[in-house]
Design an enzyme around this catalytic site. Structure first.
Site, short mmCIF file in Angstrom:
data_model
loop_
_atom_site.label_atom_id
_atom_site.label_comp_id
_atom_site.label_asym_id
_atom_site.label_seq_id
_atom_site.Cartn_x
_atom_site.Cartn_y
_atom_site.Cartn_z
N HIS A 1 0.85 -1.18 0.00
CA HIS A 1 0.00 0.00 0.00
C HIS A 1 0.88 1.23 0.00
CE1 HIS A 1 -3.11 2.87 1.17
NE2 HIS A 1 -3.98 1.95 0.81
N ASP B 1 -7.92 -5.16 0.21
CA ASP B 1 -8.46 -5.88 -0.94
C ASP B 1 -8.23 -7.38 -0.85
OD1 ASP B 1 -9.53 -3.75 -2.29
OD2 ASP B 1 -7.62 -3.20 -3.19
N1 ACO Z 1 3.87 -7.83 -4.38
C1 ACO Z 1 5.21 -8.01 -4.41
N2 ACO Z 1 6.08 -7.02 -4.20
C2 ACO Z 1 5.59 -5.81 -3.93
C3 ACO Z 1 4.21 -5.55 -3.88
C4 ACO Z 1 3.35 -6.62 -4.12
N3 ACO Z 1 2.03 -6.48 -4.10
N4 ACO Z 1 4.02 -4.26 -3.62
C5 ACO Z 1 5.22 -3.71 -3.52
N5 ACO Z 1 6.17 -4.65 -3.71
C6 ACO Z 1 7.61 -4.46 -3.68
C7 ACO Z 1 8.03 -3.49 -4.80
O1 ACO Z 1 8.27 -4.20 -5.99
C8 ACO Z 1 9.26 -2.88 -4.20
O2 ACO Z 1 10.31 -3.82 -4.32
P1 ACO Z 1 11.82 -3.32 -4.63
O3 ACO Z 1 12.21 -2.47 -3.48
O4 ACO Z 1 12.59 -4.59 -4.75
O5 ACO Z 1 11.73 -2.55 -5.92
C9 ACO Z 1 8.92 -2.79 -2.72
O6 ACO Z 1 7.96 -3.80 -2.49
C10 ACO Z 1 8.37 -1.44 -2.30
O7 ACO Z 1 7.18 -1.19 -3.03
P2 ACO Z 1 6.81 0.23 -3.67
O8 ACO Z 1 6.83 0.09 -5.14
O9 ACO Z 1 7.62 1.32 -3.06
O10 ACO Z 1 5.33 0.40 -3.19
P3 ACO Z 1 4.37 1.59 -3.66
O11 ACO Z 1 4.02 2.33 -2.43
O12 ACO Z 1 4.91 2.39 -4.78
O13 ACO Z 1 3.14 0.79 -4.26
C11 ACO Z 1 1.10 -0.35 -4.41
C12 ACO Z 1 2.00 0.52 -3.54
C13 ACO Z 1 0.83 0.37 -5.75
C14 ACO Z 1 -0.24 -0.55 -3.71
C15 ACO Z 1 1.80 -1.68 -4.66
O14 ACO Z 1 2.11 -2.28 -3.42
C16 ACO Z 1 0.97 -2.61 -5.52
O15 ACO Z 1 0.94 -2.46 -6.75
N6 ACO Z 1 0.28 -3.60 -4.90
C17 ACO Z 1 -0.55 -4.55 -5.63
C18 ACO Z 1 -1.87 -3.90 -6.04
C19 ACO Z 1 -2.83 -3.73 -4.87
O16 ACO Z 1 -3.06 -4.65 -4.10
N7 ACO Z 1 -3.40 -2.52 -4.79
C20 ACO Z 1 -4.42 -2.23 -3.77
C21 ACO Z 1 -3.96 -1.21 -2.82
S1 ACO Z 1 -5.17 -1.00 -1.51
C22 ACO Z 1 -6.41 -0.08 -2.17
O17 ACO Z 1 -6.28 0.58 -3.18
C23 ACO Z 1 -7.74 -0.12 -1.49
#
Ligand code: ACO
Length: 408
Positions: free
Chosen positions: A291, A345
């Site tokens: 998130h 979610d």
């Molecule tokens: N699965 C695996 N790895 C992940 C996930 C995930 N769901 N989310 C983040 N990471 C990893 C990233 O790849 C990153 O790895 P790295 O450091 O090796 O590059 C690290 O964790 C940090 O993540 P960020 O990219 O900084 O997270 P950000 O805050 O930009 O993204 C987001 C948040 C968009 C929600 C992301 O976690 C994601 O796409 N999740 C999946 C989609 C999802 O479930 N969205 C719902 C959100 S809740 C809502 O809207 C009600």
């Protein structure tokens, strides 16, 4: 309940004449891509501490509300900044129930929709169309009468949205419309219209919990979009149409559908390890985790996980819960140190599925609940309005020549 009871509080700051001075020159604007570090509104509705995993509505912890409150009580809390007395809650419920029904012309419009229409396209169009049949749908004003009108429009939008979604789903499934039952609460009535039979108490409770958990969440993209629209003094129907369109995007409201698609793709608990570990090795995202704000367990997921297990057991879907739990174990082992935890979610997908809600309707469910948060934010905006108009950083040329067509 009189809509006059939906009373956002206003803070009035007085400035002593001795401390008044000529306005300073505005600070030079700076570029904040995605507005992640910009505070763009005041709110008294929800508070988020992403580091500690805290979400409060009007100061009350979300987990406490999910365990003890109802969606209607939560709507009252968000709109009035206080818990209702029994009489106040009964009045709000009656006012909402009186507005459940939609005009016949809207049922006719639903009948005209293609059966394969994307549900969020249908919902966005129907929310907008409601304004055509509301003689009280004028543009907003910031005076008391204008605020009251916005509150009346809010009540209608929250009450009618479930009827729109359920009956669009019946239309595309080739089933006859089911009119709303004004004796039921919002969650029970929605499942009644959707499935054509009264849900069990446990099913209605499951949906009610999801509605509480999704009702408000700070200045997320769709809430911001709604506030931008209402700040122009447009009407609530326009603001909610904007919000539904913004929620539709896969970076915002679409993730719970993706979780269900993933669970279907995996198929059985034996296949979880290979699937999830393979994705992690390929650095692919696992939907329902992570998130932008929460770097701890999403507080909305805590109780939902417990509840998802119960409803999965009750409805013969324990397999889905067990797969989810296994996925969570693997992702946490690999990613918890990076702040990647299940978000709201993840377990709402299992819960919605067990309630008999089709996967492509999940984002509409989010809209059904968030409508109350969107409306509350718009009323807050009107109570202390200023047109929202940021600047763009111009990166193009200057003093360019206008070449006549023949020379281009
Ligand atoms: N699965 C695996 N790895 C992940 C996930 C995930 N769901 N989310 C983040 N990471 C990893 C990233 O790849 C990153 O790895 P790295 O450091 O090796 O590059 C690290 O964790 C940090 O993540 P960020 O990219 O900084 O997270 P950000 O805050 O930009 O993204 C987001 C948040 C968009 C929600 C992301 O976690 C994601 O796409 N999740 C999946 C989609 C999802 O479930 N969205 C719902 C959100 S809740 C809502 O809207 C009600």
């Amino acid at each position: 309940m009189s809509v006059a009871q939906i009373q956002p509080q206003v803070t009035i700051t007085t400035v002593s004449p001795t401390t008044m001075s000529t306005p300073a020159a505005p600070a030079a604007p700076f570029y904040d891509k995605g507005l992640a570090n910009t505070v763009a509104a005041d709110t008294q509705m929800s508070f988020i501490d992403g580091g500690k995993g805290v979400l409060e509505y009007v100061g009350i912890d979300i987990d406490t509300l999910a365990r003890n409150s109802t969606y209607e009580e939560t709507v009252y809390l968000l709109w009035n900044r206080k818990l209702p007395t029994k009489a106040e809650l009964d009045a709000l419920k009656s006012a909402l129930q009186a507005e459940y029904e939609i005009p016949d012309a809207i049922y006719d419009m639903i009948k005209s929709f293609p059966k394969d229409a994307v549900p969020m396209h249908a919902l966005r169009t129907l929310v907008s169309a409601l304004a055509l049949h509301d003689k009280d749908a004028e543009s907003s004003e910031t005076n008391p009468a204008g605020i009251e009108r916005a509150k009346r429009q809010s009540l209608r939008l929250v009450a009618k949205t479930p009827t729109l979604i359920a009956n669009f789903d019946r239309h595309r499934s080739g089933k006859a419309f089911v009119r709303p039952d004004k004796s039921m609460d919002i969650a029970t009535n929605f499942l009644w219209m959707l499935n054509g039979e009264k849900p069990t108490d446990a099913m209605a409770k499951g949906l009610d919990i999801c509605l509480i958990l999704h009702a408000d969440h700070g200045l997320n993209a769709s809430t911001f979009a709604a506030r931008v629209t209402i700040a122009t003094l447009s009407d609530m129907y326009s603001a909610m149409t904007t919000a539904v369109g913004t929620l539709k995007g896969p970076l915002h409201g679409g993730a719970n559908e993706e979780v269900m698609i993933m669970l279907d793709e995996i198929g059985s608990i034996e296949k979880v390890d290979d699937y999830v570990k393979g994705k992690l090795e390929r650095k692919e995202l696992i939907m329902g985790f992570g998130h932008r704000v929460y770097k701890a367990y999403d507080p909305r997921a805590t109780y939902l996980k417990t509840f998802a297990k119960q409803i999965a057991t009750d409805t013969g879907n324990l397999r889905l819960f067990e797969m989810s739990q296994r996925i969570e174990g693997i992702v946490l082992a690999a990613k918890a140190d990076k702040g990647i935890f299940p978000n709201v979610d993840f377990y709402s997908a299992t819960t919605y599925h067990c309630l008999g809600i089709k996967t492509d309707l999940f984002t509409c469910m989010f809209a059904l609940s968030r409508m109350s948060g969107w409306c509350g934010h718009c009323i807050e905006q009107l109570m202390d309005n200023r047109l929202i108009r940021p600047q763009a950083k111009y990166n193009g040329p200057h003093a360019a020549t206008y070449a006549p067509m023949a020379q281009r």
